[in-house]
Design a protein around this motif. Structure first.
Motif, PDB file in Angstrom:
ATOM      1  N   UNK A 858      -1.291  -9.833 -29.531  1.00  0.00           N
ATOM      2  CA  UNK A 858      -0.167  -9.124 -30.161  1.00  0.00           C
ATOM      3  C   UNK A 858       0.323  -7.990 -29.272  1.00  0.00           C
ATOM      4  N   UNK A 859      -0.611  -7.233 -28.717  1.00  0.00           N
ATOM      5  CA  UNK A 859      -0.224  -6.135 -27.830  1.00  0.00           C
ATOM      6  C   UNK A 859       0.517  -6.657 -26.604  1.00  0.00           C
ATOM      7  N   UNK A 860       0.034  -7.759 -26.033  1.00  0.00           N
ATOM      8  CA  UNK A 860       0.700  -8.324 -24.851  1.00  0.00           C
ATOM      9  C   UNK A 860       2.071  -8.876 -25.199  1.00  0.00           C
ATOM     10  N   UNK A 861       2.179  -9.571 -26.349  1.00  0.00           N
ATOM     11  CA  UNK A 861       3.476 -10.125 -26.753  1.00  0.00           C
ATOM     12  C   UNK A 861       4.491  -9.037 -27.052  1.00  0.00           C
ATOM     13  N   UNK A 862       4.006  -7.901 -27.520  1.00  0.00           N
ATOM     14  CA  UNK A 862       4.917  -6.768 -27.725  1.00  0.00           C
ATOM     15  C   UNK A 862       5.555  -6.359 -26.410  1.00  0.00           C
ATOM     16  N   UNK A 863       4.736  -6.352 -25.339  1.00  0.00           N
ATOM     17  CA  UNK A 863       5.280  -6.030 -24.022  1.00  0.00           C
ATOM     18  C   UNK A 863       6.208  -7.097 -23.504  1.00  0.00           C
ATOM     19  N   UNK A 864       5.838  -8.360 -23.716  1.00  0.00           N
ATOM     20  CA  UNK A 864       6.686  -9.458 -23.241  1.00  0.00           C
ATOM     21  C   UNK A 864       8.020  -9.462 -23.969  1.00  0.00           C
ATOM     22  N   UNK A 865       8.000  -9.089 -25.256  1.00  0.00           N
ATOM     23  CA  UNK A 865       9.240  -9.097 -26.020  1.00  0.00           C
ATOM     24  C   UNK A 865      10.334  -8.231 -25.425  1.00  0.00           C
ATOM     25  N   UNK A 866       9.953  -7.158 -24.752  1.00  0.00           N
ATOM     26  CA  UNK A 866      10.966  -6.281 -24.156  1.00  0.00           C
ATOM     27  C   UNK A 866      11.738  -6.985 -23.048  1.00  0.00           C
ATOM     28  N   UNK A 867      11.147  -8.025 -22.444  1.00  0.00           N
ATOM     29  CA  UNK A 867      11.856  -8.763 -21.387  1.00  0.00           C
ATOM     30  C   UNK A 867      13.097  -9.469 -21.930  1.00  0.00           C
ATOM     31  N   UNK A 868      13.006  -9.933 -23.179  1.00  0.00           N
ATOM     32  CA  UNK A 868      14.129 -10.674 -23.747  1.00  0.00           C
ATOM     33  C   UNK A 868      15.341  -9.778 -23.983  1.00  0.00           C
ATOM     34  N   UNK A 869      15.135  -8.479 -23.937  1.00  0.00           N
ATOM     35  CA  UNK A 869      16.239  -7.541 -24.112  1.00  0.00           C
ATOM     36  C   UNK A 869      16.595  -6.841 -22.807  1.00  0.00           C
ATOM     37  N   UNK A 870      16.115  -7.401 -21.703  1.00  0.00           N
ATOM     38  CA  UNK A 870      16.469  -6.885 -20.387  1.00  0.00           C
ATOM     39  C   UNK A 870      15.769  -5.602 -19.990  1.00  0.00           C
ATOM     40  N   UNK A 871      14.622  -5.306 -20.614  1.00  0.00           N
ATOM     41  CA  UNK A 871      13.893  -4.075 -20.292  1.00  0.00           C
ATOM     42  C   UNK A 871      12.567  -4.416 -19.624  1.00  0.00           C
ATOM     43  N   UNK A 872      11.939  -3.389 -19.051  1.00  0.00           N
ATOM     44  CA  UNK A 872      10.654  -3.581 -18.394  1.00  0.00           C
ATOM     45  C   UNK A 872       9.568  -3.911 -19.407  1.00  0.00           C
ATOM     46  N   UNK A 873       8.461  -4.448 -18.885  1.00  0.00           N
ATOM     47  CA  UNK A 873       7.332  -4.812 -19.730  1.00  0.00           C
ATOM     48  C   UNK A 873       6.829  -3.603 -20.510  1.00  0.00           C
ATOM     49  N   UNK A 874       6.588  -3.793 -21.814  1.00  0.00           N
ATOM     50  CA  UNK A 874       6.057  -2.778 -22.729  1.00  0.00           C
ATOM     51  C   UNK A 874       7.031  -1.629 -22.983  1.00  0.00           C
ATOM     52  N   UNK A 875       8.300  -1.838 -22.697  1.00  0.00           N
ATOM     53  CA  UNK A 875       9.286  -0.819 -23.085  1.00  0.00           C
ATOM     54  C   UNK A 875       9.463  -0.868 -24.601  1.00  0.00           C
ATOM     55  N   UNK A 876       9.315   0.281 -25.268  1.00  0.00           N
ATOM     56  CA  UNK A 876       9.402   0.302 -26.727  1.00  0.00           C
ATOM     57  C   UNK A 876      10.779   0.747 -27.175  1.00  0.00           C
ATOM     58  N   UNK A 877      11.098   0.384 -28.406  1.00  0.00           N
ATOM     59  CA  UNK A 877      12.366   0.785 -29.009  1.00  0.00           C
ATOM     60  C   UNK A 877      12.079   1.338 -30.400  1.00  0.00           C
ATOM     61  N   UNK A 878      12.943   2.220 -30.885  1.00  0.00           N
ATOM     62  CA  UNK A 878      12.734   2.805 -32.204  1.00  0.00           C
ATOM     63  C   UNK A 878      14.089   3.115 -32.826  1.00  0.00           C
ATOM     64  N   UNK A 879      14.088   3.247 -34.136  1.00  0.00           N
ATOM     65  CA  UNK A 879      15.320   3.576 -34.841  1.00  0.00           C
ATOM     66  C   UNK A 879      15.021   3.989 -36.266  1.00  0.00           C
ATOM     67  N   UNK A 880      16.037   4.517 -36.934  1.00  0.00           N
ATOM     68  CA  UNK A 880      15.907   4.964 -38.326  1.00  0.00           C
ATOM     69  C   UNK A 880      16.598   3.951 -39.222  1.00  0.00           C
ATOM     70  N   UNK A 881      15.905   3.539 -40.291  1.00  0.00           N
ATOM     71  CA  UNK A 881      16.420   2.496 -41.182  1.00  0.00           C
ATOM     72  C   UNK A 881      16.311   2.970 -42.626  1.00  0.00           C
ATOM     73  N   UNK A 882      17.308   2.544 -43.433  1.00  0.00           N
ATOM     74  CA  UNK A 882      17.327   2.895 -44.846  1.00  0.00           C
ATOM     75  C   UNK A 882      16.781   1.721 -45.647  1.00  0.00           C
ATOM     76  N   UNK A 883      15.686   1.953 -46.361  1.00  0.00           N
ATOM     77  CA  UNK A 883      15.027   0.904 -47.135  1.00  0.00           C
ATOM     78  C   UNK A 883      15.212   1.241 -48.617  1.00  0.00           C
ATOM     79  N   UNK A 884      15.683   0.268 -49.449  1.00  0.00           N
ATOM     80  CA  UNK A 884      15.894   0.535 -50.890  1.00  0.00           C
ATOM     81  C   UNK A 884      14.629   1.039 -51.560  1.00  0.00           C
ATOM     82  N   UNK A 885      14.827   2.024 -52.428  1.00  0.00           N
ATOM     83  CA  UNK A 885      13.774   2.640 -53.233  1.00  0.00           C
ATOM     84  C   UNK A 885      12.788   3.474 -52.420  1.00  0.00           C
ATOM     85  N   UNK A 886      12.902   3.413 -51.105  1.00  0.00           N
ATOM     86  CA  UNK A 886      12.002   4.202 -50.253  1.00  0.00           C
ATOM     87  C   UNK A 886      12.761   5.290 -49.530  1.00  0.00           C
ATOM     88  N   UNK A 887      13.951   4.941 -49.057  1.00  0.00           N
ATOM     89  CA  UNK A 887      14.752   5.901 -48.330  1.00  0.00           C
ATOM     90  C   UNK A 887      14.746   5.624 -46.838  1.00  0.00           C
TER      91      UNK A 887
END
Length: 934
Positions: A858-887
């Motif tokens: 899982x840890x390795x696939x997380x790094x590989x996944x960044x390649x599909x978005x044109x980023x280096x291995x293990x590049x992380x992404x983050x964002x803020x999301x609104x979830x119903x009833x949670x906020x």
């Protein structure tokens, strides 16, 4: 862009033979030859521009931090060697088709041969010193495979080991010289190094750099006293010997002298070392070539002698001497390859290479006799053949040498003596083998080899004749281009001709021919003279030296590595004290500009408890369980210290690790005596106390130095970019899963591998099971107290809830996957302890190995996944999301990576502890097992 193909095509060609069967001999040879032929065509395509003065280059950044580039060049010197390597290599491929026996693996042979060809091409075309060294070592490895091709023969294995050892050690010395050279110049770029002669020779590091590089060149080209490995490489198949002696391996050393000539030559050191080494090698090897009875032995020592001659020419302070050396490289390649092919044909058709058994073969093998005679005449320096021209140039340059001052006459005299011996062993090769009465006791009835087997020899001997008759037409262009690349100065005028009039070099050549005939006529006297001396086999001496070295090494290891952990720690601490103690004695130098932090009562109490617990661990070490409890107090106080100094992540981690460690040690101590035997004497106790105090003083001094200094570390970068770059406020966790995620991936991979290894070791382990404690009291029959079992079941869901909480908050608050994994593992281990292994395994039916492996995946696939978005291995992404009833919540891909860490820690920890706990139940009596099940 076609330039690297000259090297890469033969490398690819090393795979092609492996695709065909050993029975498809024509297909094997034909398919192997295709890619080298294309590489030769590419080299010939570039030849006109190279001969015109251009230097095509190709460069690709490979390891820029080390200064290592994948850089190639094709100047005149490179072109000369490329044509020799590929041209003769193609002829060797054809020759090998008929030489190898049906039971010999032709695909394996051709694969090794192509790898050998690739490594030599890489050497001559490298435009970077470090890249040259990479290919240099590859020649040692590939020649090891070829020399040991007939690995079932002891001689082949031993000869291959000797060649690899000698040339490999020389290669390591050469690497050190290259590193010095690169540091002097500031780069490993070949052209920059070649243009920096004054800078290099003015530097005090020039002497060690020169000696180290020459050591590499001399070992590779078998110069005295490193010549002994080459004759014993004759255990290789004859095609290998022909290739190795004519165009590859041994020619790498003289190529290096030519390549680095602009940078290293010109000094008195170069002049004396290179010239005298070459001259001694030339005479010494020529003498022993005359005494050998094996055809390949004669040719091997003659190769060493001719390499000495080339080395001597590169050492002389003369531009024409360099040209003469390059010219003789061409001539030696042609006549030596053909002579080795003739010895292979003789061996192939008669079943022996012993000169004493061979005679009169010109009657049954007239074509081979004629070709071998012409090649040997060229080696002897007979007029109208190419060997005569380069040897006469050598004698001319020897006459003009001013080395040795008033003893300068020794140089031409010794050079002439070497030529005399060359004529003698060449005449012996031809006269004893092909003339005289036909031999009657040969293992096989001699006859001519197939024409296609003789064709490579015919072409090479034809070149010997053509170059000898038409030197200006055949080689002037390539010699001028190679000379320009070697000298890097206005090249001297080159007039190659058959006749230069009556002069002293011509007289010296005539003396060499007449003297060679005279020495051949009294050769039996030389044989008798040589028998007076002890006959020593260099291979046996080498093997003896290796055994002695291994024995001395083993004795040293036995004295140091005697199985005593105390002694290992003693030597480690003594070395640390020796290396660091002297520099930490002056407190005035240790103290920095910052004052120490003030002490308060809480710190004093914590320090006192830690010190007392540490002393208790040492004093009570014979009572193992009590000592373990004291050690756990030290761990707890360290956790509190982390919390006190604002490191909550470290505190949580230390606390969880401490619990796991104590459980592990308690399980291990169960199988050990409860008390350790008394081993220490009073003197040893005093020694250990002094060592411990000294080592503690070093650590305290280092801490003092650090605490009183302001540190400009990388932590500022992490603090500034934790939120913007990693999306988390917990800097420690962001570092682990984002900034240094690759390190963490490596660490959990190692943890998983180690846990699987421990699991395999414990899986079928059988240990002694103690039935009582240290005082003889039997263990309680109530193995699983009700109170502990009830509490553990109550704590398990709570602990799992806490671990999930710690995991989810880890990106912004103290916590994370590592700590959460340890909490989960501790809760499950508590269940094992409270209820027993059998009860727990009936309910926890899943395996821990897949959990740990899944975490790494899982840890390795997380790094590989960044390649599909044109980023280096293990590049992380983050964002803020609104979830119903949670906020609104913040989500980061680093959480997936942290999940991998969590699963790996849980799986690895339980794999170790649960399986160690199983050992306590394996030998339980059956009645007790039945009772427990009920």
């Amino acid at each position: 862009m076609s330039l690297p193909l000259i090297v890469l095509l033969p490398l690819l060609g090393s795979l092609i033979p492996l695709l065909s069967s050993n029975r498809q001999r024509n297909l094997n040879a034909g398919s192997t030859a295709i890619l080298p032929a294309i590489a030769l065509a590419i080299a010939l395509y570039h030849a006109p521009s190279v001969l015109g003065g251009e230097v095509p280059r190709f460069s690709l950044s490979w390891v820029p931090q080390l200064g290592l580039d994948l850089a190639f060049r094709l100047d005149g010197l490179s072109l000369l060697f490329v044509m020799l390597i590929l041209g003769i290599g193609l002829l060797i491929i054809l020759y090998s088709r008929y030489y190898l026996a049906p039971e010999d693996s032709m695909p394996r042979f051709y694969a090794y041969l192509m790898l050998f060809m690739t490594s030599m091409l890489g050497i001559v075309m490298a435009d970077n010193l470090l890249l040259l060294w990479v290919f240099w070592e590859l020649t040692s490895l590939s020649s090891f495979l070829l020399i040991g091709y007939w690995y079932k023969q002891s001689e082949a294995r031993r000869g291959a080991r000797m060649a690899l050892t000698v040339t490999g050690m020389g290669g390591l010395a050469m690497l050190a010289g290259f590193l010095l050279l690169g540091h002097i110049v500031g780069t490993f770029d070949m052209q920059t190094v070649l243009d920096s002669r004054q800078l290099i020779q003015a530097d005090p590091r020039y002497l060690p750099a020169l000696l180290l590089i020459l050591l590499g060149a001399f070992t590779k080209s078998a110069q005295f006293p490193f010549h002994f490995w080459l004759p014993h490489a004759m255990s290789a198949p004859t095609p290998v010997s022909a290739f190795l002696h004519s165009a590859t391996m041994v020619k790498a050393g003289v190529f290096l002298l030519a390549r680095l000539h602009p940078a290293l030559a010109g000094s008195q050191l170069w002049l004396y070392i290179v010239t005298l080494t070459g001259l001694v090698t030339m005479i010494y090897a020529a003498y022993f070539a005359l005494l050998k009875y094996d055809l390949k032995g004669v040719l091997a020592f003659s190769t060493v002698s001719h390499l000495g001659m080339i080395t001597m020419l590169f050492g002389l302070d003369s531009k024409l001497a360099v040209i003469a050396g390059l010219f003789h490289i061409i001539n030696h390649a042609t006549f030596k390859a053909s002579l080795f092919m003739s010895s292979g044909i003789i061996d192939h058709e008669t079943g022996t290479r012993d000169i004493r058994k061979l005679s009169g073969l010109r009657h049954s093998m007239p074509m081979t006799a004629a070709l071998a005679g012409l090649a040997a005449a060229s080696m002897a320096g007979v007029p109208l053949l190419n060997g005569f021209l380069s040897k006469e140039m050598m004698l001319t340059e020897a006459l003009g040498s001013g080395i040795l001052g008033g003893l300068a006459w020794l140089i031409p005299v010794l050079a002439t003596l070497g030529s005399v011996l060359s004529v003698a062993y060449s005449l012996r090769y031809v006269r004893n083998v092909f003339f005289g009465p036909p031999a009657t006791d040969l293992p096989k009835t001699p006859h001519e080899a197939p024409f296609m087997m003789r064709l490579p020899m015919l072409l090479l001997v034809g070149l010997c004749v053509l170059i000898g008759l038409l030197p200006a037409l055949m080689v002037t262009g390539i010699l001028e281009a190679a000379g320009q690349a070697t000298i890097l100065a206005p090249r001297p005028e080159l007039h190659l001709a058959i006749w230069h009039g009556f002069n002293l070099p011509l007289l010296m050549s005539a003396i060499a021919l007449a003297g060679g005939v005279a020495i051949y006529s009294v050769r039996r006297t030389l044989f008798s003279f040589q028998r007076q001396f002890p006959q020593r086999n260099a291979l046996m001496l080498f093997e003896y030296a290796v055994r002695q070295l291994l024995g001395a090494t083993q004795r040293g290891i036995d004295r140091l590595e005697n199985g005593s952990l105390q002694r290992y720690m003693l030597w480690l601490i003594v070395v640390v004290l020796f290396l660091t103690g002297s520099g930490l004695l002056d407190l005035t130098q240790l103290k920095g500009e910052l004052p120490l932090k003030p002490l308060d009562g809480l710190l004093i109490v914590g320090a006192a408890i830690t010190i007392l617990a540490g002393l208790g661990t040492a004093v009570l070490h014979r009572r193992r369980l009590v000592s373990l409890m004291m050690l756990s107090v030290v761990g707890l106080m360290v956790s509190l210290a982390f919390a006190r100094f604002s490191a909550p992540d470290l505190a949580l981690t230390q606390l969880a690790v401490e619990v796991v460690t104590v459980i592990l040690l308690m399980l291990a101590l169960f199988f050990l005596p409860q008390r350790t035997p008394k081993e220490s004497s009073g003197a040893r106790i005093v020694r250990d106390v002094l060592l411990a105090a000294s080592f503690g003083g070093i650590v305290a001094s280092l801490n003092y130095a650090l605490l009183t200094r302001s540190l400009d570390s990388i932590s500022g970068y992490f603090l500034a970019n934790s939120v913007s770059g990693g999306g988390g406020h917990n800097v420690v966790n962001v570092i682990l899963v984002d900034f240094r995620g690759f390190d963490t991936l490596g660490e959990i991979t190692v943890l998983c591998i180690a846990a699987i290894g421990i699991y395999k070791l414990l899986n079928r382990l059988r240990l002694f099971m103690p039935s009582s404690d240290s005082e003889g009291r039997p263990w309680s029959k109530d193995l699983h107290p009700m109170l502990l079992a009830t509490v553990s079941q109550t704590l398990l869901p709570l602990a799992l809830l806490v671990s999930v909480f710690i995991f989810l908050r880890g990106h912004n608050e103290p916590g994370g996957g590592f700590i959460a994994g340890l909490v989960t593992a501790v809760a499950l281990i508590l269940l094992y302890i409270a209820r027993g292994v059998d009860w727990a395994q009936q309910r926890l039916t899943f395996q821990y190995q897949p959990i740990a492996v899944a975490g790494v995946v899982i840890a390795a696939l997380t790094g590989v996944g960044s390649w599909f978005f044109g980023h280096d291995f293990l590049t992380s992404a983050f964002g803020h999301f609104s979830i119903p009833f949670i906020g609104e919540v913040e989500l980061a891909t680093a959480m997936l990576f942290d999940l991998g860490v969590y699963l790996t820690v849980v799986g690895a920890t339980l794999m170790i502890l649960a399986n160690l706990g199983k050992l306590t139940t394996r030998h339980r009596p059956s009645k007790e097992n039945d009772k427990e099940t009920v």
